[in-house]
Scaffold this active site. Structure first.
Site, short mmCIF file in Angstrom:
data_model
loop_
_atom_site.label_atom_id
_atom_site.label_comp_id
_atom_site.label_asym_id
_atom_site.label_seq_id
_atom_site.Cartn_x
_atom_site.Cartn_y
_atom_site.Cartn_z
N TYR A 1 0.83 -1.20 0.00
CA TYR A 1 0.00 0.00 0.00
C TYR A 1 0.87 1.26 0.00
CZ TYR A 1 -3.72 3.19 1.65
OH TYR A 1 -4.62 4.23 1.79
N ASN B 1 -5.84 9.72 8.32
CA ASN B 1 -6.93 8.86 8.81
C ASN B 1 -8.28 9.60 8.85
OD1 ASN B 1 -4.32 7.92 9.90
ND2 ASN B 1 -5.56 6.24 10.69
N VAL C 1 -11.27 3.31 14.23
CA VAL C 1 -12.49 3.99 14.67
C VAL C 1 -13.69 3.05 14.53
CG1 VAL C 1 -14.07 5.91 14.26
CG2 VAL C 1 -11.60 6.30 14.14
N SER C 2 -13.81 2.37 13.38
CA SER C 2 -14.95 1.46 13.21
C SER C 2 -14.84 0.28 14.18
CB SER C 2 -15.07 1.00 11.76
OG SER C 2 -13.82 0.66 11.23
P1 NAD Z 1 -12.80 2.00 0.71
O1 NAD Z 1 -12.17 0.66 0.82
O2 NAD Z 1 -14.10 2.22 1.41
O3 NAD Z 1 -13.00 2.42 -0.80
C1 NAD Z 1 -12.19 1.98 -1.83
C2 NAD Z 1 -13.08 1.66 -3.02
O4 NAD Z 1 -12.28 1.25 -4.12
C3 NAD Z 1 -14.05 0.52 -2.73
O5 NAD Z 1 -15.34 0.86 -3.17
C4 NAD Z 1 -13.48 -0.64 -3.52
O6 NAD Z 1 -14.43 -1.61 -3.89
C5 NAD Z 1 -12.85 0.07 -4.69
N1 NAD Z 1 -11.75 -0.67 -5.33
C6 NAD Z 1 -10.70 -1.27 -4.74
N2 NAD Z 1 -9.91 -1.85 -5.66
C7 NAD Z 1 -10.46 -1.56 -6.88
C8 NAD Z 1 -10.11 -1.89 -8.21
N3 NAD Z 1 -9.00 -2.61 -8.49
N4 NAD Z 1 -10.91 -1.45 -9.21
C9 NAD Z 1 -12.02 -0.73 -8.94
N5 NAD Z 1 -12.41 -0.41 -7.69
C10 NAD Z 1 -11.64 -0.82 -6.67
O7 NAD Z 1 -11.71 3.05 1.23
P2 NAD Z 1 -11.80 4.61 1.46
O8 NAD Z 1 -11.50 4.87 2.89
O9 NAD Z 1 -13.04 5.16 0.87
O10 NAD Z 1 -10.54 5.11 0.63
C11 NAD Z 1 -10.68 5.70 -0.66
C12 NAD Z 1 -9.31 6.16 -1.14
O11 NAD Z 1 -8.76 7.10 -0.21
C13 NAD Z 1 -8.29 5.03 -1.28
O12 NAD Z 1 -7.51 5.25 -2.42
C14 NAD Z 1 -7.43 5.17 -0.04
O13 NAD Z 1 -6.13 4.70 -0.24
C15 NAD Z 1 -7.46 6.68 0.19
N6 NAD Z 1 -7.22 7.00 1.61
C16 NAD Z 1 -8.20 6.81 2.55
C17 NAD Z 1 -7.93 7.10 3.88
C18 NAD Z 1 -8.98 6.94 4.95
O14 NAD Z 1 -8.66 7.17 6.13
N7 NAD Z 1 -10.20 6.62 4.65
C19 NAD Z 1 -6.67 7.55 4.26
C20 NAD Z 1 -5.69 7.70 3.29
C21 NAD Z 1 -5.99 7.44 1.96
N1 UDP Z 2 -5.64 -0.25 16.16
C1 UDP Z 2 -5.98 -0.68 17.45
N2 UDP Z 2 -7.07 -1.47 17.60
C2 UDP Z 2 -7.85 -1.86 16.55
C3 UDP Z 2 -7.52 -1.41 15.24
C4 UDP Z 2 -6.40 -0.60 15.09
O1 UDP Z 2 -5.30 -0.35 18.43
O2 UDP Z 2 -8.84 -2.59 16.79
C5 UDP Z 2 -4.48 0.65 16.00
C6 UDP Z 2 -3.50 0.25 14.91
O3 UDP Z 2 -2.53 -0.67 15.40
C7 UDP Z 2 -2.89 1.60 14.57
C8 UDP Z 2 -4.04 2.59 14.77
O4 UDP Z 2 -4.96 1.92 15.61
O5 UDP Z 2 -1.86 1.93 15.46
C9 UDP Z 2 -4.72 3.01 13.48
O6 UDP Z 2 -5.06 1.85 12.78
P1 UDP Z 2 -5.90 1.86 11.41
O7 UDP Z 2 -5.91 0.46 10.90
O8 UDP Z 2 -7.21 2.53 11.63
O9 UDP Z 2 -5.09 2.84 10.44
P2 UDP Z 2 -3.54 3.04 10.06
O10 UDP Z 2 -2.69 2.14 10.91
O11 UDP Z 2 -3.46 2.70 8.61
O12 UDP Z 2 -3.31 4.46 10.37
#
Ligand code: NAD
Ligand code: UDP
Length: 314
Positions: free
Chosen positions: A149, A178, A192-193
């Protein structure tokens, strides 16, 4: 006849968490939207309310394959974002990041569209500079379980800037920190979820490691506002979009527990490999170039998210 300029928008990953919130904003503003998704982590129900609307189309497609559509703007979000999902098939994640972005840049070049890449704070890896400005080049393991990633997004950014230099493609690169809110998947493993779902089910909240690692959490509505301003603005980026409030994971667990049920236990589990110890964006560039800063506190955002999860009866 619409009485304002509208664009034909392609939103890849549009059925996902962020993509579907973006689509709500675009559709509400009277824009045309094509939502493209392979439904790996996205759900049709996230965009169900727009199905049948004359300005909305849904395409099942995988971005690792080329596609031809006439659009003005490409919002390239397709990629699993939660560690659990992007580590499920890491080779596919790397392909999605590289080939997916390559295909979307090729499309942008052919049709003359502006393209926004949803990049990530993960490009900073486990940062040695704190907080992280865009000029920091990061500390990323090339061979670890997060590398598919982190490195995938780094090469995706590189491709954007090479398309800009070689082909004058109009790019916008957004480094998302995040983000949380309604429509996160209950089982997607993000913190968070996880905490909210555990608390609502009356289970113990699982803190990985000692909980001293930090993150900065941005509510989804703030994030989408920043994304739209970046696309409409003049700055190519990369630009950090995130909430600079910094919380330890233990503090987050306590906040969620106290809002849902103060008698719940917090338990500790092993810290995953390469888990970054600290994360906090410098957002001066977003503030200066886009006039953007977040408006929703973690407490407010958690209440909105908890209420949404409650309404889904998880
Ligand atoms: P998400 O998993 O809910 O959404 C990603 C979407 O992309 C999904 O609908 C999935 O089905 C689709 N997808 C995945 N692979 C695909 C493929 N090969 N072809 C077509 N569709 C595909 O995640 P999100 O949180 O909505 O993230 C959206 C974007 O934002 C991602 O690129 C992620 O890397 C970036 N991002 C999100 C966060 C965050 O905290 N939510 C943080 C940093 C970056
Ligand atoms: N984390 C945690 N408990 C959980 C899920 C995640 O303590 O049930 C921690 C995880 O190890 C990380 C932080 O929360 O340090 C954020 O994790 P997340 O997967 O949300 O995002 P990212 O690590 O990609 O920032």
């Amino acid at each position: 006849m619409k009485n304002h300029i509208t664009y034909r928008n392609l939103v890849t990953g549009g059925a996902g968490f962020l993509g579907s919130h973006l689509i709500d904003r675009l559709m509400t503003a009277g824009e045309e939207v094509i939502c493209l998704d392979n439904y790996f982590t996205g759900r049709k129900e996230n965009v169900a309310k727009w199905i049948g609307h004359p300005d909305f189309e849904l395409i099942r497609h995988d971005v690792t394959e080329p596609i031809q559509v006439e659009v003005d703007r490409i919002w390239h979000l397709a990629c699993p974002a939660s560690p659990v999902h992007y580590q499920f098939n890491p080779i596919k994640t790397a392909k999605t990041s590289f080939l997916g972005t390559y295909n979307m840049l090729g499309l942008a070049r052919r049709v003359g569209a502006r393209i926004l890449l949803a990049s990530t704070s993960e490009v900073y890896g486990d940062p040695e500079v704190h907080p992280q400005p865009e000029s920091y080049r990061g500390c990323v393991n090339t061979t670890g379980i997060r590398s598919c990633y982190d490195e995938g997004k780094r090469i995706a950014e590189t491709l954007c800037f090479d398309y800009q230099r070689m082909h004058s493609t109009e790019i916008r690169v957004m480094r998302i920190f995040n983000t949380y809110g309604p429509r996160m998947l209950p089982n997607d493993g993000r913190v968070v979820s996880n905490f909210i779902v555990q608390a609502l089910r009356g289970e113990a909240l699982t803190i990985y490691g000692d909980g001293s690692q930090t993150r900065s959490f941005c509510y989804v509505d703030d994030l989408i506002e920043g994304m739209i301003r970046l696309m409409n603005g003049k700055h190519s980026g990369p630009i950090n979009i995130g909430n600079p409030g910094e919380f330890t994971i233990k503090m987050l667990a306590e906040l969620v527990r106290d809002r849902v049920n103060p008698s719940l236990k917090l338990i500790h589990k092993a810290l995953p490999a390469d888990d970054p110890m600290q994360r906090k964006p410098v957002i001066n560039l977003a503030s200066k170039e886009l006039g953007w800063s977040p408006t929703i506190s973690l407490e407010e955002g958690l209440d909105l998210t908890i209420n949404w999860f409650k309404s889904t009866h998880i």
